[in-house]
Design an enzyme around this catalytic site. Structure first.
Site, PDB file in Angstrom:
ATOM      1  N   ILE A 265       0.838  -1.196   0.000  1.00 26.70           N
ATOM      2  CA  ILE A 265       0.000   0.000   0.000  1.00 26.70           C
ATOM      3  C   ILE A 265       0.875   1.249   0.000  1.00 26.70           C
ATOM      4  O   ILE A 265       0.574   2.234  -0.676  1.00 26.70           O
ATOM      5  CB  ILE A 265      -0.960   0.001   1.206  1.00 26.70           C
ATOM      6  CG1 ILE A 265      -1.714  -1.337   1.306  1.00 26.70           C
ATOM      7  CG2 ILE A 265      -1.935   1.158   1.094  1.00 26.70           C
ATOM      8  CD1 ILE A 265      -2.468  -1.735   0.068  1.00 26.70           C
ATOM      9  N   ASP A 266       1.986   1.215   0.745  1.00 26.17           N
ATOM     10  CA  ASP A 266       2.934   2.325   0.699  1.00 26.17           C
ATOM     11  C   ASP A 266       3.485   2.510  -0.709  1.00 26.17           C
ATOM     12  O   ASP A 266       3.617   3.642  -1.196  1.00 26.17           O
ATOM     13  CB  ASP A 266       4.089   2.069   1.671  1.00 26.17           C
ATOM     14  CG  ASP A 266       3.743   2.414   3.104  1.00 26.17           C
ATOM     15  OD1 ASP A 266       4.285   3.401   3.613  1.00 26.17           O
ATOM     16  OD2 ASP A 266       2.935   1.699   3.703  1.00 26.17           O
ATOM     17  N   VAL A 267       3.829   1.415  -1.354  1.00 24.24           N
ATOM     18  CA  VAL A 267       4.380   1.475  -2.711  1.00 24.24           C
ATOM     19  C   VAL A 267       3.352   2.081  -3.675  1.00 24.24           C
ATOM     20  O   VAL A 267       3.678   2.938  -4.503  1.00 24.24           O
ATOM     21  CB  VAL A 267       4.813   0.072  -3.176  1.00 24.24           C
ATOM     22  CG1 VAL A 267       5.210   0.087  -4.649  1.00 24.24           C
ATOM     23  CG2 VAL A 267       5.979  -0.441  -2.324  1.00 24.24           C
TER      24      VAL A 267
END
Length: 353
Positions: free
Chosen positions: A165-167
């Site tokens: 999700i960060d990516v």
């Protein structure tokens, strides 16, 4: 490409810093700001095998590359003045401040734009700029459906092994900033671009979202299987004990696979003649294919499938992945604070004439 850009990176952890690294790889000057007393927390996120005495971790290194490092305490007036002098000259300002912190430090969007109208402000939040919830990738995977779909009936919900999700949020912020740069070239004015991890996750549900929104289909945990295609994601064991999988997306692919395995009769079998029928009868189909795969070594299977353009691949661990010359090309090395570091590039695209 971006040699004329200057970026002040006040973000921490993964999403924001990876955006800074993206621009640094493309030539921008990126200055990463950390609090001297509370530096980026990922410096301490170490494997058991890492040196406990160094200030650099592999995790930190993964998204910090070609940056200059400054230690500034925004509560200290001289440090804050130094930051603002950088902002006056900057093109992009990156942050993932908790709700209220920007105001507490005097770094509101309005103030930053008052001292630099051309500044593009890129902000990462967990659940939106008005939420004060602490957001880690795991929680986003839990609350946006990813964990509910990932795993098997036996395993229960499973998180993905990277902070996906960060990516995804980082990619959204890059796209927003690049769009803002295009607009600034016309207007000479900067913009604020904000991305929440939550929105990035929901926007990445793709076909699974449409399966639910159009057909009210709530995905179940089916491991590596695809809900709409078969065989796709089933794992087969070859004669030499390797694991192999196929992404059979068309009747032609299925015909070629069956021809190689000596199962041509399955092509006209009503249970498997269409993709819809193959999905309905995938358990029986998997058993039939597995019985035949055991007669072949993995290299025999993949060589034929690659030659016939049938999507197939052996399951590899990272040791095997990074033996590949193609993956080696994407490794970037650098010394940070006297420590040799390595990471993979933030850039997968190539320009072709």
């Amino acid at each position: 490409m971006f040699e004329d850009l200057m970026i002040v990176d006040c973000s921490t952890v993964l999403a924001g810093p990876s955006v800074g690294t993206f621009f640094a790889e493309l030539g921008a000057s990126v200055i990463k700001i950390e609090n001297p007393a509370i530096p980026d927390v990922t410096r301490s996120w170490k494997l058991a095998s890492e040196d406990k005495n160094t200030t650099i971790s592999a995790y930190f290194s993964s998204v910090n590359y070609r940056k200059q490092y400054r230690k500034l305490d925004f509560k200290n007036s001289s440090d804050l003045d130094e930051l603002l002098k950088l902002v006056e000259r900057a093109d992009i300002f990156l942050s993932n401040f908790k709700k209220g912190d920007a105001g507490k430090f005097g770094l509101t969007d309005a103030f930053l734009h008052s001292i630099n109208p051309r500044l593009i402000i890129g902000k990462i939040s967990g659940f939106g700029t008005e939420s004060d919830r602490v957001a880690y990738d795991l929680i986003l995977q839990a609350e946006t459906g990813f964990m509910s779909m990932n795993g098997t009936p036996e395993s229960g919900p499973v998180k993905m092994p990277v902070a996906l999700i960060d990516v995804l949020a980082a990619h959204q912020l890059k796209e927003g900033i690049l769009t803002a740069l295009l607009q600034r070239a016309k207007t000479n004015r900067g913009k604020t671009v904000s991305v929440s991890l939550y929105d990035a996750a929901i926007c990445s549900l793709a076909n699974q979202a449409s399966n639910y929104l159009m057909e009210n289909h709530t995905p179940e945990r089916i491991g590596s299987l695809h809900p709409n295609i078969a065989p796709y994601g089933e794992i087969f064991i070859t004669k030499d004990g390797k694991s192999i999988t196929f992404a059979v997306g068309s009747n032609k692919h299925f015909e070629l696979l069956c021809g190689f395995l000596g199962l041509s009769g399955l092509v006209s079998d009503e249970r498997f003649a269409t993709n819809v029928n193959r999905v309905a009868n995938r358990t029986v189909l998997q058993k039939l294919i597995q019985e035949r795969i055991l007669h072949y070594n993995a290299d025999e299977v993949t060589e034929y499938m690659h030659r016939k353009q049938v999507p197939a691949g052996c399951i590899q661990d990272l040791k095997e992945v990074f033996r590949n010359p193609e993956s080696q090309k994407l490794i970037r090395t650098e010394q940070i604070e006297s420590k040799d570091t390595r990471r993979v590039s933030q850039i997968a695209f190539q320009f072709e004439s």
